[in-house]
Design an enzyme around this catalytic site. Structure first.
Site, PDB file in Angstrom:
ATOM      1  N   THR A   1      44.422  39.625  37.846  1.00 51.47           N
ATOM      2  CA  THR A   1      44.242  40.463  35.827  1.00 51.47           C
ATOM      3  C   THR A   1      44.919  42.041  35.758  1.00 51.47           C
ATOM      4  OG1 THR A   1      41.975  40.215  35.941  1.00 51.47           O
ATOM      5  CG2 THR A   1      42.994  38.668  35.354  1.00 51.47           C
ATOM      6  N   CYS A   2      43.939  42.588  34.650  1.00 53.28           N
ATOM      7  CA  CYS A   2      43.854  44.049  35.212  1.00 53.28           C
ATOM      8  C   CYS A   2      42.517  44.574  34.952  1.00 53.28           C
ATOM      9  CB  CYS A   2      44.993  44.445  33.229  1.00 53.28           C
ATOM     10  SG  CYS A   2      46.344  44.085  33.175  1.00 53.28           S
ATOM     11  N   ASP A   3      42.065  43.585  35.713  1.00 51.73           N
ATOM     12  CA  ASP A   3      39.869  44.298  34.899  1.00 51.73           C
ATOM     13  C   ASP A   3      40.090  44.143  36.792  1.00 51.73           C
ATOM     14  OD1 ASP A   3      37.214  44.501  34.798  1.00 51.73           O
ATOM     15  OD2 ASP A   3      37.484  42.469  34.334  1.00 51.73           O
TER      16      ASP A   3
END
Ligand SMILES: Cc1ncc(COP(=O)(O)O)c(C=O)c1O
Lengths: 286, 380
Positions: B331-333
């Site tokens: 994910t982008c987190d």
């Protein structure tokens, strides 16, 4: 070895039925349903772990719930059944020749189709009677919205834990009163008081908010074990409840209906309640 | 923070299995081993003879797992209507469940009753009162709280009444017409020393004896909860050492006529599931070699956030030359990091990273963040 179906109604005990042949099993959006054969009881229908009806003893339930209010009324032309998807109640109500129309409101059309196929002895063709008016709708919505009027209303619901909860509400009883003709009566199945005396208390309070004459009558249906079950009775016409034996016998003979449980004597006697039930009702209404 | 266990290299059989699974089913995967699950179940049955095992569905709510345990004879701990639905879909009777969530909405109680689940757990008088409309149909267990320092996840802060208040609750319940069938506790998850269970069993047994004088109906159940630990560092757990004191406590303290049940989640399912993910890309950032996997803490590795778990990892490549690396999720987190400051051999895109002991509270708490569909689940 055969499977057994064990009821899940009560935590400390439960009756079991041998499943000799499973005819039908379905988990619908509303409920989990099963129809199977048992050597003694014939076909058995269960819903959410609770026995709903069996071929062997359904006559007691259906006769008592249809004929007691209808013979007490004496001239019911329009009858409303809420629930009753198996068709047994429709069958009994339609046996009264003078009835013009029996409206049956069932929430789940699939239950009717499945009953026609797997419990044909319940309806015995009643769904094809021209006097049968079958409505697929929520019973609560129906009584709230309908412009029709009825002489007798029969609520053939599941227990109040199931989807039929609203059919035990103040609002339901009030709406039923609204759509009853003067001199009409409503009856509802009300569980086995030996195990569920709270249901008697609740109904006594809620139904008497709408009807000046509220009581219960009873019958023992073996597969609803625990002794007698009660049927709630609500009317504004108190003479329906106290009707004498002679009048009942006359109506019964004129109707020419062949019954297996119901008799005018049973009818009268069924309003006599065990003292623990009387006390519960008195306490609730106090 | 627990030290991360890493195994470098794999046997030829292991390699062949993992590569074959990915070839057939893609990556990422969560692989449920039927054999391992049954082995855990049978070990626990042996270690705790006579104790009925109620699998805590919440640990990994999945049909195939329920089916395997059902066939093995397990019962089920349910905590929501959704979990009851999972059982009903497989025609498992509510008779074989207990509903263990101490706090419930009325709708939840009704759904449980419809599903045939009639034994409920409560820990205070208000919750008990919610059950009163159904009192003639149900049995009740009181959940007692035992705080413990030796568990990774404390479950006695959020739930449970103090041992001293049990007698009063039993009195109140019987005055209200509800039947208290017994006591339950949960010492906390991943409870690494048997002491927690032993002490709770002893204390509850005393309370059951004390309550006998005032409870109009004898109690019949002591529910010793879950909490049985697993090893997250590739070492085999010493089952004998862990369970013997518990077994003996049951023998020594539990009064006659009391049926002992347990609600294991982690112990049954953690060792039975293996995560397979693969490297989707890499980057050198400063001193660190970053590897981006196709599964992460929003997916199967969610237990690293919610369950405080540190899963043992296996890299198939056992080259001696290693560098400091970071394993990150897809994910982008920036929180989506599986492991930092670990030594890894050089990995290439498509190389597999294996997560072990990944059955408990992994899939169960994974999310769809970034609209990722997550690992496919297969049963071998
Ligand atoms: C009531 C209850 N029972 C059982 C379990 C399962 O615990 P474990 O996975 O530690 O065995 C839990 C876990 O949260 C729980 O809350």
């Amino acid at each position: 070895m055969s499977d057994f179906f064990t009821e899940t109604l009560y935590d400390p005990l439960g009756q079991s039925f041998r499943i000799d042949k499973l005819y039908y099993e379905q988990k619908t959006e509303h409920q989990h349903l099963m129809i199977f054969h048992n050597a003694f009881l014939g076909r058995v229908m269960t819903l959410d772990g609770v026995v709903q009806t069996t071929e062997r003893d359904e006559f007691i339930y259906h006769e008592m719930m249809a004929h007691v209010p209808m013979f007490a009324h004496g001239n019911a032309k329009k009858v409303l059944i809420i629930g009753g998807g198996d068709g047994g109640m429709l069958r009994e109500a339609l046996r009264h020749k003078n009835v013009e129309q029996v409206t049956m409101v069932e929430i789940d059309g699939a239950v009717i189709e499945m009953s026609k196929q797997w419990l044909p002895n319940h309806s015995q063709g009643a769904f094809d009677d021209p006097r049968a008016n079958i409505v697929i709708a929520d019973g609560m919505d129906f009584v709230r919205e309908t412009e029709m009027r009825f002489d007798v209303i029969i609520s053939d619901s599941t227990d109040p834990i199931g989807p039929g909860e609203v059919l035990f509400s103040n609002d339901f009883y009030a709406q039923c009163k609204r759509i009853l003709n003067p001199g009409g009566v409503m009856v509802t199945q009300n569980g086995v008081p030996f195990f569920q005396v709270d249901e008697v208390r609740n109904t006594a309070i809620r139904m008497s908010a709408s009807f000046s004459d509220q009581t219960f009558y009873s019958a023992a249906v073996p597969t609803y074990y625990g002794g007698i079950m009660t049927f709630a009775w609500g009317s504004d016409e108190s003479t329906l409840r106290t009707i004498d034996l002679d009048s009942l016998q006359q109506r019964y003979q004129q109707a020419g209906i062949e019954t297996r449980y119901y008799t005018p004597e049973i009818h009268r006697a069924s309003f006599a309640l065990p003292r623990y039930v009387d006390i519960a009702i008195a306490e609730a209404k106090a | 923070m627990t030290q991360r266990a890493i195994r470098y290299g794999a046997t030829e059989d292991e390699k062949a299995l993992y590569l074959d699974l990915v070839k057939k089913h893609g990556s990422p995967l969560l692989v449920i081993s039927r054999e391992k699950l049954l082995q855990q179940y049978n070990t626990l049955k042996q270690q705790l003879p006579g104790v009925a095992l109620y699998y805590a569905i919440k640990a990994f709510p999945y049909p195939a797992i329920i089916e395997i345990l059902d066939k093995a004879g397990a019962c089920f701990d349910v905590a929501s209507a959704g979990e009851i639905d999972l059982l009903q879909a497989q025609h498992i009777s509510g008779r074989r469940t207990i509903h263990t969530h101490p706090i419930k909405k009325d709708a939840e109680i009704r759904a449980a009753l419809r599903g045939g689940s009639t034994t409920f757990v409560v820990d205070n008088i208000d919750e008990l009162k919610k059950l009163l409309p159904y009192r003639q149909r149900i049995g009740v267990l009181l959940r007692v709280s035992f705080r413990s320092e030796t568990t990774q996840i404390d479950l006695s802060r959020k739930f449970g009444c103090s041992p001293d208040s049990v007698i009063e609750l039993v009195e109140q319940a019987s005055a209200l017409g509800a039947h208290i069938r017994g006591l339950s506790f949960h010492v906390g998850s991943q409870s690494t020393l048997p002491k927690a269970h032993v002490e709770a069993i002893e204390r509850c047994s005393q309370i059951i004896n004390d309550a006998a004088a005032i409870n109009p109906n004898p109690m019949d159940i002591l529910d010793i909860g879950g909490g049985f630990p697993v090893s997250y560092n590739f070492e085999d757990m010493d089952n004998e050492a862990y369970f013997t004191p518990i077994r003996e406590a049951i023998k020594q303290y539990v009064p006659d006529g009391i049926r002992v049940i347990a609600e294991p989640g982690r112990y049954l399912i953690a060792p039975a599931v293996t995560a397979i993910s693969s490297v989707s890309g890499k980057a050198k950032r400063g001193d660190y070699q970053w590897y981006y996997l196709d599964d992460g803490v929003y997916g199967s590795y969610s237990g690293q956030i919610f369950d405080h778990a540190c899963y043992p990892l296996q890299i198939l490549n056992d080259e001696a030359q290693r560098e400091v690396a970071i394993l990150a999720g897809p994910t982008c987190d920036s929180i989506d990091i599986i492991a930092e400051d670990i030594e890894l051999p050089k990995l290439e895109e498509g190389d597999l990273v294996i997560g072990h002991m990944m059955g408990a509270y992994t899939y169960a708490t994974s999310t769809q963040f970034n609209s990722l569909s997550g690992a496919s689940i297969i049963v071998i």
